[in-house]
Design a protein around this motif. Structure first.
Motif, PDB file in Angstrom:
ATOM      1  N   PRO A  14       0.834  -1.572  -0.074  1.00 24.65           N
ATOM      2  CA  PRO A  14      -0.207   0.036  -0.047  1.00 24.65           C
ATOM      3  C   PRO A  14       0.439   1.948  -0.101  1.00 24.65           C
ATOM      4  O   PRO A  14       0.358   2.604  -0.371  1.00 24.65           O
ATOM      5  CB  PRO A  14      -0.556   0.031   1.108  1.00 24.65           C
ATOM      6  N   LYS A  15       2.018   1.441   0.554  1.00 25.15           N
ATOM      7  CA  LYS A  15       2.936   2.580   0.682  1.00 25.15           C
ATOM      8  C   LYS A  15       3.367   2.817  -0.429  1.00 25.15           C
ATOM      9  O   LYS A  15       3.934   4.274  -1.181  1.00 25.15           O
ATOM     10  CB  LYS A  15       3.992   1.974   1.773  1.00 25.15           C
ATOM     11  N   LYS A  16       3.710   2.068  -1.918  1.00 22.04           N
ATOM     12  CA  LYS A  16       3.932   2.252  -3.115  1.00 22.04           C
ATOM     13  C   LYS A  16       3.613   2.055  -3.876  1.00 22.04           C
ATOM     14  O   LYS A  16       3.233   1.355  -4.948  1.00 22.04           O
ATOM     15  CB  LYS A  16       5.585   1.770  -3.297  1.00 22.04           C
ATOM     16  N   LEU A  17       1.553   1.972  -4.055  1.00 24.74           N
ATOM     17  CA  LEU A  17       1.208   2.346  -4.796  1.00 24.74           C
ATOM     18  C   LEU A  17       1.250   3.074  -6.652  1.00 24.74           C
ATOM     19  O   LEU A  17       1.609   4.357  -6.130  1.00 24.74           O
ATOM     20  CB  LEU A  17      -0.135   3.108  -4.910  1.00 24.74           C
ATOM     21  N   PRO A  18       1.544   2.202  -7.699  1.00 25.29           N
ATOM     22  CA  PRO A  18       2.078   2.846  -9.017  1.00 25.29           C
ATOM     23  C   PRO A  18       0.539   3.042  -9.698  1.00 25.29           C
ATOM     24  O   PRO A  18      -0.172   2.519  -9.449  1.00 25.29           O
ATOM     25  CB  PRO A  18       2.469   1.418  -9.462  1.00 25.29           C
ATOM     26  N   GLU A  19       0.860   4.050 -10.552  1.00 22.43           N
ATOM     27  CA  GLU A  19       0.032   3.914 -11.430  1.00 22.43           C
ATOM     28  C   GLU A  19      -0.789   3.092 -12.412  1.00 22.43           C
ATOM     29  O   GLU A  19       0.318   2.258 -11.904  1.00 22.43           O
ATOM     30  CB  GLU A  19       0.562   4.965 -12.626  1.00 22.43           C
ATOM     31  N   ARG A  20      -1.892   2.974 -12.640  1.00 23.01           N
ATOM     32  CA  ARG A  20      -2.489   1.888 -13.400  1.00 23.01           C
ATOM     33  C   ARG A  20      -1.776   1.010 -14.251  1.00 23.01           C
ATOM     34  O   ARG A  20      -1.304   0.404 -14.823  1.00 23.01           O
ATOM     35  CB  ARG A  20      -4.119   1.451 -14.135  1.00 23.01           C
ATOM     36  N   ALA A  21      -1.380   2.233 -15.584  1.00 18.31           N
ATOM     37  CA  ALA A  21      -0.859   2.085 -16.333  1.00 18.31           C
ATOM     38  C   ALA A  21       0.896   1.303 -16.249  1.00 18.31           C
ATOM     39  O   ALA A  21       1.336   0.665 -16.762  1.00 18.31           O
ATOM     40  CB  ALA A  21      -0.753   3.416 -17.635  1.00 18.31           C
ATOM     41  N   VAL A  22       1.406   1.475 -15.108  1.00 17.36           N
ATOM     42  CA  VAL A  22       2.810   1.224 -14.701  1.00 17.36           C
ATOM     43  C   VAL A  22       2.492  -0.142 -13.655  1.00 17.36           C
ATOM     44  O   VAL A  22       2.859  -1.110 -14.703  1.00 17.36           O
ATOM     45  CB  VAL A  22       3.124   2.357 -14.084  1.00 17.36           C
ATOM     46  N   ALA A  23       1.297  -0.299 -13.676  1.00 16.63           N
ATOM     47  CA  ALA A  23       1.266  -1.326 -13.625  1.00 16.63           C
ATOM     48  C   ALA A  23       0.552  -2.370 -14.049  1.00 16.63           C
ATOM     49  O   ALA A  23       1.282  -4.084 -13.926  1.00 16.63           O
ATOM     50  CB  ALA A  23       0.602  -1.648 -11.548  1.00 16.63           C
ATOM     51  N   GLN A  24      -0.003  -2.474 -15.065  1.00 13.71           N
ATOM     52  CA  GLN A  24       0.126  -3.364 -15.962  1.00 13.71           C
ATOM     53  C   GLN A  24       1.424  -3.713 -16.654  1.00 13.71           C
ATOM     54  O   GLN A  24       1.722  -5.258 -16.905  1.00 13.71           O
ATOM     55  CB  GLN A  24      -1.154  -2.553 -16.676  1.00 13.71           C
ATOM     56  N   ASN A  25       2.187  -2.513 -17.275  1.00 17.65           N
ATOM     57  CA  ASN A  25       3.279  -2.840 -18.424  1.00 17.65           C
ATOM     58  C   ASN A  25       4.405  -3.828 -17.250  1.00 17.65           C
ATOM     59  O   ASN A  25       4.522  -4.283 -17.567  1.00 17.65           O
ATOM     60  CB  ASN A  25       4.286  -1.502 -18.279  1.00 17.65           C
ATOM     61  N   ALA A  26       4.170  -3.251 -16.038  1.00 21.10           N
ATOM     62  CA  ALA A  26       5.023  -3.874 -14.984  1.00 21.10           C
ATOM     63  C   ALA A  26       4.725  -5.639 -14.645  1.00 21.10           C
ATOM     64  O   ALA A  26       5.577  -6.822 -14.350  1.00 21.10           O
ATOM     65  CB  ALA A  26       5.283  -3.349 -13.650  1.00 21.10           C
ATOM     66  N   ALA A  27       3.945  -6.084 -14.513  1.00 19.30           N
ATOM     67  CA  ALA A  27       2.744  -6.735 -14.519  1.00 19.30           C
ATOM     68  C   ALA A  27       2.862  -7.859 -15.562  1.00 19.30           C
ATOM     69  O   ALA A  27       3.166  -9.234 -15.384  1.00 19.30           O
ATOM     70  CB  ALA A  27       1.177  -7.687 -14.354  1.00 19.30           C
ATOM     71  N   CYS A  28       2.877  -7.548 -17.243  1.00 20.67           N
ATOM     72  CA  CYS A  28       3.055  -7.733 -18.317  1.00 20.67           C
ATOM     73  C   CYS A  28       4.824  -8.166 -18.561  1.00 20.67           C
ATOM     74  O   CYS A  28       4.681  -9.827 -18.640  1.00 20.67           O
ATOM     75  CB  CYS A  28       3.228  -7.357 -19.154  1.00 20.67           C
ATOM     76  N   GLN A  29       5.316  -7.933 -17.176  1.00 24.51           N
ATOM     77  CA  GLN A  29       6.944  -7.706 -17.695  1.00 24.51           C
ATOM     78  C   GLN A  29       6.971  -8.697 -16.791  1.00 24.51           C
ATOM     79  O   GLN A  29       7.798  -9.879 -17.525  1.00 24.51           O
ATOM     80  CB  GLN A  29       7.546  -6.487 -17.085  1.00 24.51           C
ATOM     81  N   LEU A  30       6.872  -8.629 -15.364  1.00 22.42           N
ATOM     82  CA  LEU A  30       6.583  -9.790 -14.630  1.00 22.42           C
ATOM     83  C   LEU A  30       6.632 -11.242 -15.426  1.00 22.42           C
ATOM     84  O   LEU A  30       7.119 -12.691 -15.230  1.00 22.42           O
ATOM     85  CB  LEU A  30       6.195  -9.634 -13.225  1.00 22.42           C
ATOM     86  N   LEU A  31       4.920 -11.201 -16.139  1.00 22.80           N
ATOM     87  CA  LEU A  31       4.629 -12.701 -16.476  1.00 22.80           C
ATOM     88  C   LEU A  31       5.265 -12.807 -17.664  1.00 22.80           C
ATOM     89  O   LEU A  31       5.412 -14.386 -18.292  1.00 22.80           O
ATOM     90  CB  LEU A  31       3.378 -12.488 -16.899  1.00 22.80           C
ATOM     91  N   ARG A  32       6.023 -12.346 -18.323  1.00 22.27           N
ATOM     92  CA  ARG A  32       7.031 -12.400 -19.720  1.00 22.27           C
ATOM     93  C   ARG A  32       8.539 -13.117 -18.964  1.00 22.27           C
ATOM     94  O   ARG A  32       9.184 -13.944 -19.436  1.00 22.27           O
ATOM     95  CB  ARG A  32       7.641 -11.389 -20.459  1.00 22.27           C
ATOM     96  N   HIS A  33       8.388 -12.739 -17.694  1.00 19.26           N
ATOM     97  CA  HIS A  33       9.424 -13.453 -17.105  1.00 19.26           C
ATOM     98  C   HIS A  33      10.031 -15.063 -16.661  1.00 19.26           C
ATOM     99  O   HIS A  33       8.526 -15.458 -16.630  1.00 19.26           O
ATOM    100  CB  HIS A  33      10.132 -13.188 -15.612  1.00 19.26           C
ATOM    101  N   PRO A  34      10.661 -15.673 -17.056  1.00 19.52           N
ATOM    102  CA  PRO A  34      11.258 -17.016 -17.369  1.00 19.52           C
ATOM    103  C   PRO A  34      10.456 -17.810 -15.841  1.00 19.52           C
ATOM    104  O   PRO A  34       9.771 -19.001 -15.855  1.00 19.52           O
ATOM    105  CB  PRO A  34      12.151 -17.251 -17.917  1.00 19.52           C
ATOM    106  N   LYS A  35      11.525 -17.639 -15.136  1.00 17.65           N
ATOM    107  CA  LYS A  35      11.286 -17.858 -13.027  1.00 17.65           C
ATOM    108  C   LYS A  35       9.763 -17.307 -13.041  1.00 17.65           C
ATOM    109  O   LYS A  35       9.452 -18.097 -12.392  1.00 17.65           O
ATOM    110  CB  LYS A  35      12.154 -16.960 -12.225  1.00 17.65           C
ATOM    111  N   VAL A  36       9.753 -16.658 -13.517  1.00 16.75           N
ATOM    112  CA  VAL A  36       8.188 -16.525 -12.728  1.00 16.75           C
ATOM    113  C   VAL A  36       6.711 -16.910 -13.683  1.00 16.75           C
ATOM    114  O   VAL A  36       5.901 -17.900 -12.994  1.00 16.75           O
ATOM    115  CB  VAL A  36       7.631 -14.155 -13.272  1.00 16.75           C
ATOM    116  N   ALA A  37       6.925 -17.037 -14.824  1.00 18.29           N
ATOM    117  CA  ALA A  37       5.759 -17.679 -15.513  1.00 18.29           C
ATOM    118  C   ALA A  37       6.069 -19.137 -14.990  1.00 18.29           C
ATOM    119  O   ALA A  37       5.069 -19.534 -15.135  1.00 18.29           O
ATOM    120  CB  ALA A  37       6.733 -17.597 -17.114  1.00 18.29           C
TER     121      ALA A  37
END
Length: 108
Positions: A31-54
């Motif tokens: 809750p202390k580091k709430l990103p903007e929605r577009a930033v969060a979407q982009n970061a979430a997509c990047q995380l899902l593409r990361h092989p270890k996270v996937a």
């Protein structure tokens, strides 16, 4: 090995199939580091593409569905036992049969 953020993301994202990747990312950030929605979407997509996270997401989702199947099987056997017990009242047998039908999607 995953970072703390990646671990929290995987935990939130796989705990509930209705949670979006963006919401999981926001929750993982805290809750202390709430990103903007577009930033969060982009970061979430990047995380899902990361092989270890996937791989971690795939592994946790498989575990979730195995656990869900085991619970469904236990409920099935418990309801079936109620239906076939000789001293079960008719209304309880009907209710157990109705719940079994719902469990297998046979009722609306």
């Amino acid at each position: 090995m995953l970072t703390a953020l990646q671990e929290r993301f995987v935990a939130v994202f796989t705990a509930d199939p209705t949670v979006t990747a963006t919401d999981a990312y926001v929750a993982a950030k805290g809750p202390k580091k709430l990103p903007e929605r577009a930033v969060a979407q982009n970061a979430a997509c990047q995380l899902l593409r990361h092989p270890k996270v996937a791989e971690a997401v795939k592994r946790e989702r498989a575990r979730f569905f195995i656990d869900q199947r085991q619970v469904r099987d236990e409920v099935f056997h418990d309801l079936r036992a109620i239906i076939h017990a000789p001293h079960t009242k008719a209304k309880d047998k009907l209710r157990a049969a109705e719940l079994l039908c719902k469990l297998f999607g046979l009722l609306d």
